[in-house]
Design a protein around this motif. Structure first.
Motif, mmCIF file in Angstrom:
data_model
loop_
_atom_site.group_PDB
_atom_site.id
_atom_site.type_symbol
_atom_site.label_atom_id
_atom_site.label_comp_id
_atom_site.label_asym_id
_atom_site.label_seq_id
_atom_site.Cartn_x
_atom_site.Cartn_y
_atom_site.Cartn_z
ATOM 1 N N ILE A 92 50.206 19.723 -10.249
ATOM 2 C CA ILE A 92 50.576 19.975 -11.695
ATOM 3 C C ILE A 92 49.310 20.413 -12.487
ATOM 4 O O ILE A 92 49.195 21.036 -13.215
ATOM 5 N N ALA A 93 48.410 19.364 -12.271
ATOM 6 C CA ALA A 93 47.075 19.453 -12.861
ATOM 7 C C ALA A 93 46.189 20.640 -12.376
ATOM 8 O O ALA A 93 45.570 21.512 -13.293
ATOM 9 N N ALA A 111 47.526 23.467 -11.346
ATOM 10 C CA ALA A 111 48.160 24.777 -11.930
ATOM 11 C C ALA A 111 47.844 24.659 -13.395
ATOM 12 O O ALA A 111 47.774 25.873 -14.058
ATOM 13 N N THR A 112 47.648 23.888 -14.028
ATOM 14 C CA THR A 112 47.379 23.717 -15.559
ATOM 15 C C THR A 112 46.085 24.387 -15.601
ATOM 16 O O THR A 112 45.932 24.971 -16.489
ATOM 17 N N VAL A 113 45.104 23.840 -14.974
ATOM 18 C CA VAL A 113 43.614 24.238 -14.918
ATOM 19 C C VAL A 113 43.563 25.767 -14.716
ATOM 20 O O VAL A 113 42.636 26.309 -15.467
ATOM 21 N N THR A 142 45.960 28.133 -14.894
ATOM 22 C CA THR A 142 46.304 28.657 -16.046
ATOM 23 C C THR A 142 45.542 28.808 -17.287
ATOM 24 O O THR A 142 45.502 29.923 -18.129
ATOM 25 N N GLY A 143 44.784 27.611 -17.550
ATOM 26 C CA GLY A 143 43.854 27.421 -18.611
ATOM 27 C C GLY A 143 42.700 28.425 -18.247
ATOM 28 O O GLY A 143 42.108 29.173 -19.328
ATOM 29 N N PHE A 201 37.342 25.148 -17.060
ATOM 30 C CA PHE A 201 38.630 25.152 -16.302
ATOM 31 C C PHE A 201 38.224 25.485 -14.694
ATOM 32 O O PHE A 201 38.853 24.810 -14.134
#
Length: 336
Positions: free
Chosen positions: A80-81, A83-85, A87-88, A116
């Motif tokens: 999840i982390a 995917a988050t970075v 996306t960032g 990111f």
């Protein structure tokens, strides 16, 4: 008629495509960040296309992600982390392209984009190690290559439409223009932990060492009044074209300079090494726009290195040294 692909096969191919895309995006992004020559403009274009490839692959990746979350694996939070970075990185890249966020020191869209991207590296490695996937021959079939060409074509089309109708005007490096011809409007940006030193011109001495041994004081420096227009293209996402006045390094060193490289050192310890053959392109400037350099812009003297990003334009220069070491034998960026 070809057989339909299983969800597992589609998932493997999507994961492989994303891994290749993100790896290439990191390489092209890093190269674009460091290089400022027009001959490397294609890297910026390719980097942007790869960003749109990630967006196109987000749709087939969604069911893969959903299956993984449903299994409740212990390392799902790392995924999840990741995917988050990623996306960032995509969001900040788009914001930079649109030029809708004014940089504030190091906090700029492109700066966050880089943060990111760097943060994604260890998370991606952890994801690969904890969820290894064996590539099978069917994953590299003719169908796969045709699908890859289709995705690349869609991404290239989206990038072209975005650049033409949505994105703000940019230089080939992706940077936005700020204060060209108006020195007071050109941003003052320091490198990492650099702090602008206070140097009295009367006390300033440039040490020229190596194959040429001499000292140059400020009075001798300002006697040189060669003026050159050059563009400072900062890695913070902006560029500015100005008139710089000083002395060309070829004239400063003279015909006696020998070796393979030239090391330029700042009063702060910041150092960059250049090919000795580039001395005829570079200048040691003492004026900007007809006025003495300000403290923030590198007074009493700074390097002007056309065709290179701003991180090569060493400020507060106190030493220039020729060397037999190759110019590339240095860290891509200096952390001093």
């Amino acid at each position: 008629m070809s057989r339909p692909e299983s969800p597992a096969a589609r998932g493997r191919k999507t994961n492989l495509a994303l891994l290749i895309t993100l790896t290439l995006a990191l390489i092209t992004g890093g190269a674009s960040f460091l290089l400022g020559s027009s001959s490397t403009a294609w890297l910026v274009t390719l980097h942007g296309v790869l960003g749109f490839v990630v967006l196109v692959l987000a749709r087939p990746k969604s069911p893969v992600v959903q299956r993984g979350l449903n299994r409740g694996r212990p390392n799902r939070f790392a995924s999840i982390a990741l995917a988050t970075v990623v996306t960032g990185a995509l969001i900040t890249g788009v914001i930079h392209t649109l030029d809708v966020w004014e940089p504030f020191g190091l906090w700029s869209p492109i700066g966050l984009h880089v943060i990111f991207a760097i943060g994604a590296v260890p998370l991606a490695m952890l994801h690969i190690v904890t969820r290894p996937q064996r590539v099978r021959p069917i994953d590299l079939s003719r169908r796969t290559w045709l699908q890859a060409l289709g995705v690349a074509g869609i991404a290239f089309g989206l990038r072209s439409v975005f650049d033409r109708w949505v994105a703000a005007d940019r230089r080939f490096t992706g940077s936005h223009e700020v204060g060209s011809g108006q020195p007071r409007q050109m941003p003052v940006v320091q490198w990492f932990n650099d702090s602008p030193p206070r140097i009295d011109p009367a006390d300033w001495v440039l040490r020229v060492r190596g194959s040429v041994e001499r000292d140059v004081d400020y009075e001798e420096l300002v006697a040189h009044t060669t003026t050159k227009e050059a563009t400072l293209d900062c890695t913070n996402g902006w560029y500015s074209t100005q008139d710089w006045t000083g002395v060309m390094l070829s004239e400063l060193l003279g015909p006696g300079a020998t070796g393979r490289s030239l090391e330029v050192r700042s009063a702060t310890g910041y150092t960059r090494r250049f090919p000795l053959g580039d001395v005829h392109k570079m200048m040691l400037a003492h004026q900007l726009g007809g006025q003495p350099l300000s403290r923030g812009h590198g007074a009493p003297a700074r390097l002007v290195a056309p065709g290179r990003r701003g991180l090569w334009w060493v400020k507060w220069v106190t030493e220039i040294r020729t060397s037999d070491r190759p110019w590339w034998l240095q860290s891509p960026i200096s952390f001093t």
